[in-house]
Design an enzyme around this catalytic site. Structure first.
Site, PDB file in Angstrom:
ATOM      1  N   ASP A 272       0.840  -1.198   0.000  1.00 15.36           N
ATOM      2  CA  ASP A 272       0.000   0.000   0.000  1.00 15.36           C
ATOM      3  C   ASP A 272       0.876   1.248   0.000  1.00 15.36           C
ATOM      4  O   ASP A 272       1.358   1.674   1.047  1.00 15.36           O
ATOM      5  CB  ASP A 272      -0.914  -0.024   1.234  1.00 15.36           C
ATOM      6  CG  ASP A 272      -1.832   1.193   1.287  1.00 15.36           C
ATOM      7  OD1 ASP A 272      -1.930   1.917   0.266  1.00 15.36           O
ATOM      8  OD2 ASP A 272      -2.457   1.410   2.350  1.00 15.36           O
ATOM      9  N   LYS A 279       1.661   7.949   0.453  1.00 15.73           N
ATOM     10  CA  LYS A 279       2.063   7.986   1.862  1.00 15.73           C
ATOM     11  C   LYS A 279       3.438   8.631   2.005  1.00 15.73           C
ATOM     12  O   LYS A 279       4.235   8.589   1.060  1.00 15.73           O
ATOM     13  CB  LYS A 279       2.158   6.549   2.407  1.00 15.73           C
ATOM     14  CG  LYS A 279       0.836   5.857   2.604  1.00 15.73           C
ATOM     15  CD  LYS A 279       1.030   4.474   3.217  1.00 15.73           C
ATOM     16  CE  LYS A 279      -0.300   3.771   3.408  1.00 15.73           C
ATOM     17  NZ  LYS A 279      -1.147   4.383   4.444  1.00 15.73           N
ATOM     18  N   ASP A 290       0.303  -4.993   4.560  1.00 21.63           N
ATOM     19  CA  ASP A 290      -1.095  -4.637   4.354  1.00 21.63           C
ATOM     20  C   ASP A 290      -1.921  -5.810   3.799  1.00 21.63           C
ATOM     21  O   ASP A 290      -3.091  -5.657   3.484  1.00 21.63           O
ATOM     22  CB  ASP A 290      -1.191  -3.401   3.442  1.00 21.63           C
ATOM     23  CG  ASP A 290      -2.368  -2.509   3.789  1.00 21.63           C
ATOM     24  OD1 ASP A 290      -2.901  -2.631   4.910  1.00 21.63           O
ATOM     25  OD2 ASP A 290      -2.753  -1.684   2.933  1.00 21.63           O
ATOM     26  N   ASP A 349      -5.750   6.424  -0.637  1.00 23.06           N
ATOM     27  CA  ASP A 349      -5.110   5.641   0.427  1.00 23.06           C
ATOM     28  C   ASP A 349      -6.148   4.912   1.300  1.00 23.06           C
ATOM     29  O   ASP A 349      -5.784   4.050   2.097  1.00 23.06           O
ATOM     30  CB  ASP A 349      -4.238   6.563   1.282  1.00 23.06           C
ATOM     31  CG  ASP A 349      -3.231   5.795   2.108  1.00 23.06           C
ATOM     32  OD1 ASP A 349      -3.076   4.569   1.879  1.00 23.06           O
ATOM     33  OD2 ASP A 349      -2.593   6.412   2.990  1.00 23.06           O
ATOM     34  N   ARG A 353     -11.096  -0.606   2.158  1.00 24.00           N
ATOM     35  CA  ARG A 353     -12.563  -0.704   2.112  1.00 24.00           C
ATOM     36  C   ARG A 353     -13.067  -0.852   0.684  1.00 24.00           C
ATOM     37  O   ARG A 353     -14.109  -1.439   0.446  1.00 24.00           O
ATOM     38  CB  ARG A 353     -13.174   0.522   2.821  1.00 24.00           C
ATOM     39  CG  ARG A 353     -12.804   1.830   2.187  1.00 24.00           C
ATOM     40  CD  ARG A 353     -13.007   3.021   3.129  1.00 24.00           C
ATOM     41  NE  ARG A 353     -11.874   3.219   4.039  1.00 24.00           N
ATOM     42  CZ  ARG A 353     -11.833   4.164   4.964  1.00 24.00           C
ATOM     43  NH1 ARG A 353     -12.850   4.988   5.124  1.00 24.00           N
ATOM     44  NH2 ARG A 353     -10.771   4.280   5.757  1.00 24.00           N
TER      45      ARG A 353
HETATM   46  N1  BES Z   1      -3.194   0.166   5.251  1.00 21.91           N
HETATM   47  C1  BES Z   1      -3.566   1.437   5.736  1.00 21.91           C
HETATM   48  C2  BES Z   1      -3.851   1.435   7.237  1.00 21.91           C
HETATM   49  C3  BES Z   1      -2.657   1.394   8.135  1.00 21.91           C
HETATM   50  C4  BES Z   1      -1.881   2.534   8.329  1.00 21.91           C
HETATM   51  C5  BES Z   1      -2.358   0.263   8.844  1.00 21.91           C
HETATM   52  C6  BES Z   1      -0.813   2.491   9.189  1.00 21.91           C
HETATM   53  C7  BES Z   1      -1.294   0.231   9.712  1.00 21.91           C
HETATM   54  C8  BES Z   1      -0.521   1.333   9.889  1.00 21.91           C
HETATM   55  C9  BES Z   1      -4.846   1.917   5.041  1.00 21.91           C
HETATM   56  O1  BES Z   1      -4.978   1.511   3.733  1.00 21.91           O
HETATM   57  C10 BES Z   1      -4.807   3.404   5.038  1.00 21.91           C
HETATM   58  O2  BES Z   1      -3.938   3.941   4.422  1.00 21.91           O
HETATM   59  N2  BES Z   1      -5.724   4.027   5.754  1.00 21.91           N
HETATM   60  C11 BES Z   1      -5.776   5.446   5.858  1.00 21.91           C
HETATM   61  C12 BES Z   1      -7.206   5.863   5.750  1.00 21.91           C
HETATM   62  C13 BES Z   1      -7.397   7.343   5.622  1.00 21.91           C
HETATM   63  C14 BES Z   1      -6.869   7.820   4.279  1.00 21.91           C
HETATM   64  C15 BES Z   1      -8.863   7.667   5.757  1.00 21.91           C
HETATM   65  C16 BES Z   1      -5.179   5.825   7.208  1.00 21.91           C
HETATM   66  O3  BES Z   1      -5.457   5.157   8.197  1.00 21.91           O
HETATM   67  O4  BES Z   1      -4.428   6.793   7.246  1.00 21.91           O
HETATM   68 ZN    ZN Z   2      -4.043  -0.195   3.175  1.00 19.73          ZN
HETATM   69 MN    MN Z   3      -4.056   2.843   2.406  1.00 25.07          MN
END
Ligand code: BES
Ligand code: ZN
Ligand code: MN
Length: 498
Positions: A272, A279, A290, A349, A353
């Site tokens: 990811d 990111k 991920d 990101d 979902r």
């Molecule tokens: N895979 C990430 C979630 C994640 C982040 C898991 C850090 C473990 C450590 C997910 O796909 C993601 O990027 N989520 C975003 C959502 C946001 C953009 C609403 C997040 O949590 O920042």
């Molecule tokens: Zn993710």
């Molecule tokens: Mn993500």
């Protein structure tokens, strides 16, 4: 390696290493008390001199102890007897096993399960112990040129049990502990592999390998052409920027006759980057984890197959990469999901979902008794619960209670979080049926609410494992969680059905 039980007294057991526990304060501990009496107070003396400690998890090896047949004795601190519960017992087992994993032993005798542990049973005690054993010998060095010293595993592990101990229950605990560990190790290996090896295709091939290994398991791989025909445009929008082909893995374990299956759905984003909403680079390597949702549901179905549970279980894994390129999805793009609902992708990101919603819609065809998705879904979950507990969100009280109970019993902790319209309202979009991100705080909950819009016809729960699936820092690595919790949940369900 095999497990045997014995009722032989601890001082009489012929073994290379006898393992026993001591509590804080007075020298209490069933086996220690007994040995102390037969060895001219050798243990009391060692406590008094400070040579052995009683704090939870401290360990000390004593060679040629007086009054015992064993070559050496490993003494494990059990902490305070008042607070000695399942978690403490498990911790003591882990310390014990870690302290001898470097010693070449042909056999050892574990007399820890004789100790009284609050609100648990011999079955669980032996299971925790075996899980701790397999965790202590886990190594991931397949990508190192110089292998670590190969850990030598004993030919025999002896389980000392009390005179009233039920050896059948203890043997079942050992067997289930071994099965769960098979699942945990599969999840750890898949999680630890980097994204240039562990691609969606690799995950699909591994699933095929497992389906060959177990008679009652089969697998079907859907490729991008099929996903398009199924109208999984939300899933496909995530893989749009990647050259690696996306796969949907559908595994089935048929342990029972005509019975509605349980379905586990695992997020399989093999890397990811965030996509166009990219990111920051610090620690971005950890986004190889991920796909731990996928790894743990695949691990869980293998554990269930090892235990030969009389239950039907399906695993559905949407697997792809999330990365930017000229063909990647752009913020603001609107896609129509398999369910027909349209989604405005405000942040690329928030991709987990987007792949899960189509996998959940697809899973409706199985008419699942319960459906549980497992995903490293939100950073917000790590803020809320840290690395200690997995978040549970659900539209069904019985299901979430069963999962919570399984988490406690398996000592693989979780915590229930709320859902509700106040959160769900945050997903409003001016242009589509919903946005893929919430407008305020509570990011783990709005993510769950998003998934909830696709599971209205099913009894569903969502597990956010962003904090529990792996460890950072010096101990960096996949934990295999929540395979123990999922296994426990399925074990309990299989008892209810039969
Ligand atoms: N895979 C990430 C979630 C994640 C982040 C898991 C850090 C473990 C450590 C997910 O796909 C993601 O990027 N989520 C975003 C959502 C946001 C953009 C609403 C997040 O949590 O920042
Ligand atoms: Zn993710
Ligand atoms: Mn993500």
């Amino acid at each position: 390696m095999n497990f045997v039980t014995t009722k032989t007294a601890a001082d009489m057991i012929n073994t290379e290493c006898l393992i026993l526990g001591i509590f804080m304060g007075k020298m209490i501990g069933e086996t220690a008390k007994y040995i102390d009496k037969n060895s001219k107070k050798s243990i009391s003396k060692l406590i008094a001199s400070g040579d052995i400690k009683t704090g939870l998890g401290s360990t000390k090896i004593i060679n040629n102890m007086e009054g015992v047949k064993a070559k050496r004795v490993l003494i494990v601190g059990l902490g305070s007897q008042e607070s000695f519960g399942a978690d403490e017992f498990k911790k003591a087992c882990e310390s014990a096993m870690n302290s001898i994993s470097g010693i070449k032993l042909n056999n050892f005798a574990n007399y820890l399960i004789i100790e009284k542990v609050k609100s648990t049973s011999n079955y669980y005690k032996s299971r925790y112990f075996v899980e701790a054993y397999f965790s202590s010998i886990y190594q991931f060095d397949q990508l190192k040129t110089e292998k670590k010293n190969k850990i030598s595993t004993p030919a025999k592990i002896i389980m000392g049990i009390s005179n009233s101990g039920d050896s059948e229950k203890i043997k079942l605990g050992c067997e289930h502990g071994r099965s769960i560990s098979v699942g945990v190790n599969i999840a750890k290996d898949l999680g630890n592999l980097p994204a240039n090896i562990c691609t969606p295709t690799y995950l699909a091939n591994q699933s095929k390998k497992f389906a060959k290994r177990y008679k009652k398991m089969s697998v079907k791989i859907l490729n991008e052409g099929t996903l398009k025909k199924l109208k999984m445009n939300s899933f496909l929008s995530v893989t749009a920027g990647s050259k690696e082909p996306a796969k949907m893995i559908v595994m089935e374990y048929k342990g029972a006759q005509k019975q509605r299956p349980y379905v586990l759905v695992g997020k399989g984003v093999t890397f990811d980057t965030g996509g166009i909403s990219i990111k920051p680079s610090a620690k971005m390597d950890e986004m190889k984890y991920d796909m731990c949702g996928a790894a743990t549901v695949i691990g869980a179905i293998c554990a269930v197959a090892e235990m030969k549970l009389p239950i039907n279980l399906n695993v559905v894994v949407p697997a792809c990469e999330n990365r930017p390129s000229s063909s990647a999805t752009l913020p603001g793009d609107i896609v129509k999901s398999m369910s027909g609902q349209t989604i405005e992708i405000l942040n690329t990101d928030a991709e987990g979902r987007l792949i899960l919603c189509d996998a959940l819609t697809y899973s409706e065809r199985f008419n699942p008794k319960y459906i549980v998705d497992v995903a490293t879904l939100t950073g917000a979950c790590v803020v809320a619960l840290g690395h200690i507990r997995t978040a549970i969100m659900s539209n069904n009280e019985d299901l979430s209670n069963n999962l919570m109970d399984a988490a406690d019993k398996a000592s693989d902790k979780a915590w229930k979080m709320p859902m509700g319209s106040e959160y769900d309202n945050q997903l409003k979009s001016n242009f589509a049926d919903m946005a893929n991100i919430g407008s305020g705080y509570g990011g783990s909950i709005t993510a769950a609410c998003f998934l909830g819009r696709f599971t209205k016809n099913m009894k569903w729960a969502h597990l956010d494992i962003a904090g529990t699936a792996w460890k950072s820092g010096a101990q960096k690595g996949s934990t295999g969680r929540p395979v123990p919790m999922l296994s426990e949940f399925i074990i309990n369900q299989s008892k209810k059905n039969s």
